[in-house]
Design a protein around this motif. Structure first.
Motif, PDB file in Angstrom:
ATOM      1  N   THR A   1     -11.010  -2.784 -80.959  1.00  0.00           N
ATOM      2  CA  THR A   1     -12.261  -3.496 -81.149  1.00  0.00           C
ATOM      3  C   THR A   1     -12.000  -5.000 -81.194  1.00  0.00           C
ATOM      4  O   THR A   1     -10.861  -5.449 -81.252  1.00  0.00           O
ATOM      5  CB  THR A   1     -12.968  -3.081 -82.457  1.00  0.00           C
ATOM      6  OG1 THR A   1     -12.322  -3.716 -83.571  1.00  0.00           O
ATOM      7  CG2 THR A   1     -12.963  -1.574 -82.633  1.00  0.00           C
ATOM      8  N   GLY A   2     -13.094  -5.754 -81.212  1.00  0.00           N
ATOM      9  CA  GLY A   2     -13.002  -7.205 -81.331  1.00  0.00           C
ATOM     10  C   GLY A   2     -13.123  -7.690 -82.757  1.00  0.00           C
ATOM     11  O   GLY A   2     -13.298  -8.890 -82.989  1.00  0.00           O
ATOM     12  N   LEU A   3     -13.035  -6.784 -83.742  1.00  0.00           N
ATOM     13  CA  LEU A   3     -13.178  -7.166 -85.138  1.00  0.00           C
ATOM     14  C   LEU A   3     -12.177  -8.243 -85.529  1.00  0.00           C
ATOM     15  O   LEU A   3     -10.995  -8.166 -85.199  1.00  0.00           O
ATOM     16  CB  LEU A   3     -12.980  -5.955 -86.047  1.00  0.00           C
ATOM     17  CG  LEU A   3     -14.183  -5.063 -86.309  1.00  0.00           C
ATOM     18  CD1 LEU A   3     -13.766  -3.866 -87.139  1.00  0.00           C
ATOM     19  CD2 LEU A   3     -15.298  -5.827 -86.996  1.00  0.00           C
ATOM     20  N   ASP A   4     -12.683  -9.242 -86.247  1.00  0.00           N
ATOM     21  CA  ASP A   4     -11.806 -10.213 -86.882  1.00  0.00           C
ATOM     22  C   ASP A   4     -12.216 -10.288 -88.347  1.00  0.00           C
ATOM     23  O   ASP A   4     -12.867  -9.390 -88.854  1.00  0.00           O
ATOM     24  CB  ASP A   4     -11.873 -11.570 -86.176  1.00  0.00           C
ATOM     25  CG  ASP A   4     -13.295 -12.105 -86.063  1.00  0.00           C
ATOM     26  OD1 ASP A   4     -14.135 -11.715 -86.906  1.00  0.00           O
ATOM     27  OD2 ASP A   4     -13.569 -12.915 -85.161  1.00  0.00           O
ATOM     28  N   ASN A   5     -11.854 -11.323 -89.038  1.00  0.00           N
ATOM     29  CA  ASN A   5     -12.201 -11.411 -90.451  1.00  0.00           C
ATOM     30  C   ASN A   5     -13.393 -12.314 -90.720  1.00  0.00           C
ATOM     31  O   ASN A   5     -13.600 -12.773 -91.839  1.00  0.00           O
ATOM     32  CB  ASN A   5     -10.988 -11.882 -91.254  1.00  0.00           C
ATOM     33  CG  ASN A   5      -9.892 -10.843 -91.266  1.00  0.00           C
ATOM     34  OD1 ASN A   5      -8.935 -10.964 -90.520  1.00  0.00           O
ATOM     35  ND2 ASN A   5     -10.051  -9.796 -92.047  1.00  0.00           N
ATOM     36  N   SER A   6     -14.217 -12.539 -89.694  1.00  0.00           N
ATOM     37  CA  SER A   6     -15.403 -13.363 -89.891  1.00  0.00           C
ATOM     38  C   SER A   6     -16.607 -12.524 -90.269  1.00  0.00           C
ATOM     39  O   SER A   6     -17.531 -13.000 -90.903  1.00  0.00           O
ATOM     40  CB  SER A   6     -15.712 -14.163 -88.620  1.00  0.00           C
ATOM     41  OG  SER A   6     -16.011 -13.297 -87.546  1.00  0.00           O
ATOM     42  N   GLY A   7     -16.616 -11.241 -89.870  1.00  0.00           N
ATOM     43  CA  GLY A   7     -17.719 -10.359 -90.221  1.00  0.00           C
ATOM     44  C   GLY A   7     -17.469  -9.677 -91.554  1.00  0.00           C
ATOM     45  O   GLY A   7     -16.462  -9.877 -92.214  1.00  0.00           O
ATOM     46  N   THR A   8     -18.420  -8.858 -91.986  1.00  0.00           N
ATOM     47  CA  THR A   8     -18.283  -8.114 -93.224  1.00  0.00           C
ATOM     48  C   THR A   8     -17.525  -6.828 -92.947  1.00  0.00           C
ATOM     49  O   THR A   8     -17.967  -6.005 -92.159  1.00  0.00           O
ATOM     50  CB  THR A   8     -19.671  -7.774 -93.822  1.00  0.00           C
ATOM     51  OG1 THR A   8     -20.393  -8.986 -94.017  1.00  0.00           O
ATOM     52  CG2 THR A   8     -19.524  -7.070 -95.154  1.00  0.00           C
ATOM     53  N   LEU A   9     -16.379  -6.663 -93.594  1.00  0.00           N
ATOM     54  CA  LEU A   9     -15.563  -5.476 -93.390  1.00  0.00           C
ATOM     55  C   LEU A   9     -15.794  -4.477 -94.522  1.00  0.00           C
ATOM     56  O   LEU A   9     -16.188  -4.852 -95.620  1.00  0.00           O
ATOM     57  CB  LEU A   9     -14.092  -5.871 -93.303  1.00  0.00           C
ATOM     58  CG  LEU A   9     -13.745  -6.782 -92.118  1.00  0.00           C
ATOM     59  CD1 LEU A   9     -12.288  -7.189 -92.181  1.00  0.00           C
ATOM     60  CD2 LEU A   9     -14.033  -6.094 -90.805  1.00  0.00           C
ATOM     61  N   PRO A  10     -15.491  -3.203 -94.303  1.00  0.00           N
ATOM     62  CA  PRO A  10     -15.866  -2.163 -95.261  1.00  0.00           C
ATOM     63  C   PRO A  10     -14.895  -1.956 -96.404  1.00  0.00           C
ATOM     64  O   PRO A  10     -15.081  -1.068 -97.214  1.00  0.00           O
ATOM     65  CB  PRO A  10     -15.892  -0.907 -94.373  1.00  0.00           C
ATOM     66  CG  PRO A  10     -14.870  -1.166 -93.339  1.00  0.00           C
ATOM     67  CD  PRO A  10     -14.937  -2.645 -93.072  1.00  0.00           C
TER      68      PRO A  10
END
Length: 401
Positions: free
Chosen positions: A144-153
């Motif tokens: 995925t393109g997940l980084d640490n700018s979004g809300t993670l679970p």
């Protein structure tokens, strides 16, 4: 013929309506357009399956859904950008998202528990919002393109059976302060690499006490200070860690593997007393001293070490049920310092210093290519797969009890 009272007819009509809605809420729905979702949109509890594949839908929102006992599968939707299930709460069902290349936002803001969540191949995904999640049977996030700018679970997650996060090239850290146990597998690998420009991911699990099987690769930071039990295997491979510390770990049910960690200079397992399988330490370029196993008594498999180490200290080891193979390229390493370990081994043993090749050898000191080990001060790095082959060779000559 007697006439039915109007009130009875209303009740009968309502009963049929409830029955019809119950059928819709437990059916299988194949979705190729937004209209196909209409029959289930009123369901607050759903036990059927929804399959959305190859559609032109831009957004999926199901605000009425509060409980999922069935499954939602969304795959290969090239226009889908948003999934919103913000009414969903405690659920035992599964949500699978595969190959949705434009999916950028997943929001389940009230979800507390779920049977399983899989997100695979979502290169545009930036926001995964599950702020209330506490328990998951299975979590898999890959590519995925997940980084640490979004809300993670991770913040409130306290219990999970299987946890796998791999190949998310922009993700640089995972912090799960509430997580205390993983009853199945923990796999974290190939995150934060950014197509060769990154060095890995920092994994912080300060309150994790137990895990069944743990595979950790490509890490830049690690915190497992409360870990006391690993019921299966534990491996640290190809990381950028300078230290591996597990101060409260007491038992490992199967193999402990520490391989190809080029910056590693410190290993500390001060309370570890038993390893139910092999102890494998190899190809750790900066590791010159192996002395972090002060209480280790029993190794139920083979003991296999390769590298440039000057010192090995295993003062409490009294049983090695497999063979022992120790090869160091250092001229300062003295095999006599582990004579008591050699005596404890129930399989065949080999120990040599100043080896030209630190390749894995069989129990007779012959390398797996068939040539004899030669003396020199040169360090040769070995392939982890070949090392495991050597472990298998040594295991085959171990006594079985």
């Amino acid at each position: 013929m007697p006439r039915l009272a109007p009130s009875f007819l209303l009740l009968l009509s309502a009963a049929f309506a409830v029955s019809a809605q119950q059928d819709e809420c437990s059916t299988q729905v194949h979705v190729s357009s937004e209209a196909d979702l209409s029959p289930v949109m009123a369901c607050s509890a759903f036990s059927g399956s929804v399959i959305i594949s190859g559609s032109n839908i831009n957004s999926v929102a199901w605000p009425a859904l509060k409980s999922l006992a069935g499954s939602i599968k969304i795959s290969s939707n090239s226009h889908l950008t948003t999934l919103s299930l913000n009414g969903l709460q405690a659920s035992t069902g599964t949500i699978t998202l595969f190959n949705n290349t434009l999916l950028s936002v997943i929001s389940m803001s009230n979800l507390e528990s779920l049977g399983g969540l899989e997100i695979i191949t979502a290169p545009d995904l930036k926001q995964l919002s599950l702020p209330k999640i506490q328990a998951l049977s299975s979590l898999k996030i890959e590519d995925t393109g997940l980084d640490n700018s979004g809300t993670l679970p991770w913040t409130s997650l306290s219990k999970v059976t299987d946890f796998g996060v791999s190949n998310n090239k922009f993700l640089k850290s995972i912090e799960m302060p509430s997580l205390t146990s993983i009853s199945g597998r923990l796999v974290v690998a190939a995150n934060g690499l950014m197509e060769g420009r990154g060095k890995g991911l920092s994994l912080l699990l300060p309150n994790l006490t137990s895990v069944s099987n743990c595979t950790l690769r490509h890490l830049t930071g690690l915190q497992i200070l409360s870990l006391s039990e690993v019921s299966s295997s534990l491996s640290f491979d190809e990381t950028n860690l300078e230290a591996i510390k597990a101060p409260q770990l007491k038992t490992i049910g199967q193999t402990l593997s520490i391989v190809s960690n080029n910056l590693l200079s410190n290993i500390s397992f001060p309370d570890l007393t038993s390893i139910g399988g092999a102890l494998l330490i190899a190809n750790n370029t900066d590791l010159t001293d192996i002395s972090g196993f002060g209480k280790l008594k029993d190794i139920s498999g083979v003991l296999n070490m390769r590298g440039a180490f000057n010192n090995i200290s295993l003062p409490s080891v009294s049983t090695v049920k497999g063979g022992m193979s120790i090869l160091s390229s250092s001229k300062d390493f003295d095999c006599s310092s582990i004579n008591h370990v050699k005596s404890a081994a129930r399989g065949k043993t080999v120990c040599q210093a100043m080896v030209k090749s630190a390749k894995p050898t069989n129990a007779n000191g012959t390398d797996l290519a068939g040539s004899l080990v030669e003396s020199s001060a040169t360090t040769v790095i070995s392939d982890p797969e070949i090392i495991w082959a050597a472990v298998a060779v040594l295991s085959s000559v171990a006594y079985i009890f």
